[in-house]
Scaffold this active site. Structure first.
Site: not given
Ligand SMILES: Cc1cc2nc3c(=O)[nH]c(=O)nc-3n(C[C@H](O)[C@H](O)[C@H](O)COP(=O)(O)O)c2cc1C
Length: 326
Positions: A14-16, A101, A140, A201-203
């Site tokens: 999920p990414m807002a 979040c 999450k 999840n992460g990186d």
């Molecule tokens: C632009 C953006 C928006 C995000 N929005 C949400 C969200 O709405 N809900 C959520 O649980 N995590 C949100 N996250 C966190 C990501 O889901 C994820 O947990 C975090 O970026 C780590 O994963 P990555 O290293 O693959 O980026 C957001 C991250 C980014 C960068």
């Protein structure tokens, strides 16, 4: 949910502001087995806020999606979860509750990762939502709230006891925001602590890192967020790598620009003529290309598909000139 995650090993996080239906469609096309909506406010839904409801829209042909809900009032969360299930029916794969979040405007209201400081309330929310819907409910979470205080394994156990059907773990503390690197060890420790599936999840930014995460943590599914920004191909690469196959070559410049153009068109189908939301995606698609830095200012003035097309056309000319100079 083990059987489900055997079929869905690769997830778009999920990414807002990012994981709308246009972006989800492109990631699915490249191999994401399941995608999440942007986080959706339970409070906003309870006011029948049209913008909030719009976050639940599916793209044409989108079969299933995980909806992520945020909030801190068990009754509101439960009522809105039931409403979502009613509205979405079979298209709802599961409901996820945002407990990760760290954004100030979210945690200051007691939502998102603030719930990791309130395990009893968090458990109440899971219990109430579970009681209100028939679909699976997941959470999450992060490694913990305060730097150095890893609470995720115990917290995850409480969520499982309250009815969570799977747990997604982002290996950073809430206080860490996005700084430093994600600690995958905590994913393994959560995996040991609970008996429901665990999503790591992460990186994860490459096929190789998806494989490394799975091997080091034993997670049941891998979730990618920033690695997919301007790079939906990461799912094709991760899919191949996880299957033990060689990864497809990185996309050419032309493919990157063609994807950016399609992305703009998909967004326009959803949002109409004004697609300022495309600006950040365009920057991501162009990152590292010759002429991208100079195009930045122009991208920031783009509003419509035609505006973006003009900048992409100009960029391709700059790149062609750059190639002939070499
Ligand atoms: C632009 C953006 C928006 C995000 N929005 C949400 C969200 O709405 N809900 C959520 O649980 N995590 C949100 N996250 C966190 C990501 O889901 C994820 O947990 C975090 O970026 C780590 O994963 P990555 O290293 O693959 O980026 C957001 C991250 C980014 C960068």
């Amino acid at each position: 949910m083990y059987a489900f995650f055997q079929q869905h090993r690769l997830l778009l996080a999920p990414m807002a502001g990012v994981s709308d239906e246009a972006f989800r469609a492109l990631c699915r096309e490249q191999g994401a087995d399941l995608t999440y909506t942007e986080m959706v406010s339970a409070k906003g839904l309870s006011y029948a806020n049209e913008k909030t409801r719009g976050l639940l829209r599916l793209a044409p042909g989108e079969i299933q999606v995980a909806v992520q809900l945020f909030g801190h009032e068990p009754d509101t969360m439960a009522a809105q979860a039931a409403w979502i299930e009613d509205e979405m029916g079979e298209s709802l794969a599961y409901l996820d509750i945002n407990m990760g979040c760290p954004a100030r405007k979210i945690v200051s209201k007691g939502d998102g990762s603030a719930l990791m400081n309130q395990p009893e309330l968090a458990a109440n929310i899971v219990h109430s939502v579970r009681g209100a819907v028939t679909c699976p409910v997941t959470v999450k979470i992060r490694r913990g709230w305060a730097m150095g205080e890893e609470t995720a394994p115990e917290f995850a156990q409480r969520m499982e006891a309250a009815g969570a059907c799977a747990v997604a773990v982002h290996g950073r503390y809430a206080e860490q925001l996005y700084r430093g690197s994600a600690e995958w060890g905590v994913i393994a420790r959560v995996k040991e602590a609970v008996s429901v599936p665990v999503i790591g999840n992460g990186d994860v930014r490459t096929g190789a890192s998806a494989v490394a995460m799975r091997e080091r943590t034993g997670c049941d599914a891998v979730m990618i967020a920033r690695g997919a920004e301007g790079n939906p191909w990461v799912f094709a690469q991760a899919k191949a790598a996880l299957a033990g196959e060689s990864e497809p070559a990185p996309p050419s410049v032309e493919k990157r620009i063609a994807m950016a153009r399609r992305h703009a068109r998909l967004l326009s189908q959803r949002e109409g003529k004004n697609i300022v939301r495309m600006r950040k995606h365009a920057m991501w698609y162009m990152a590292g290309l010759p002429g991208a830095a100079a195009a930045r200012g122009k991208i920031n003035a783009c509003v419509s598909v035609e505006d973006f097309d003009t900048v992409f056309d100009e960029l391709l000319v700059v790149i062609a000139e750059h190639e002939t100079e070499r």
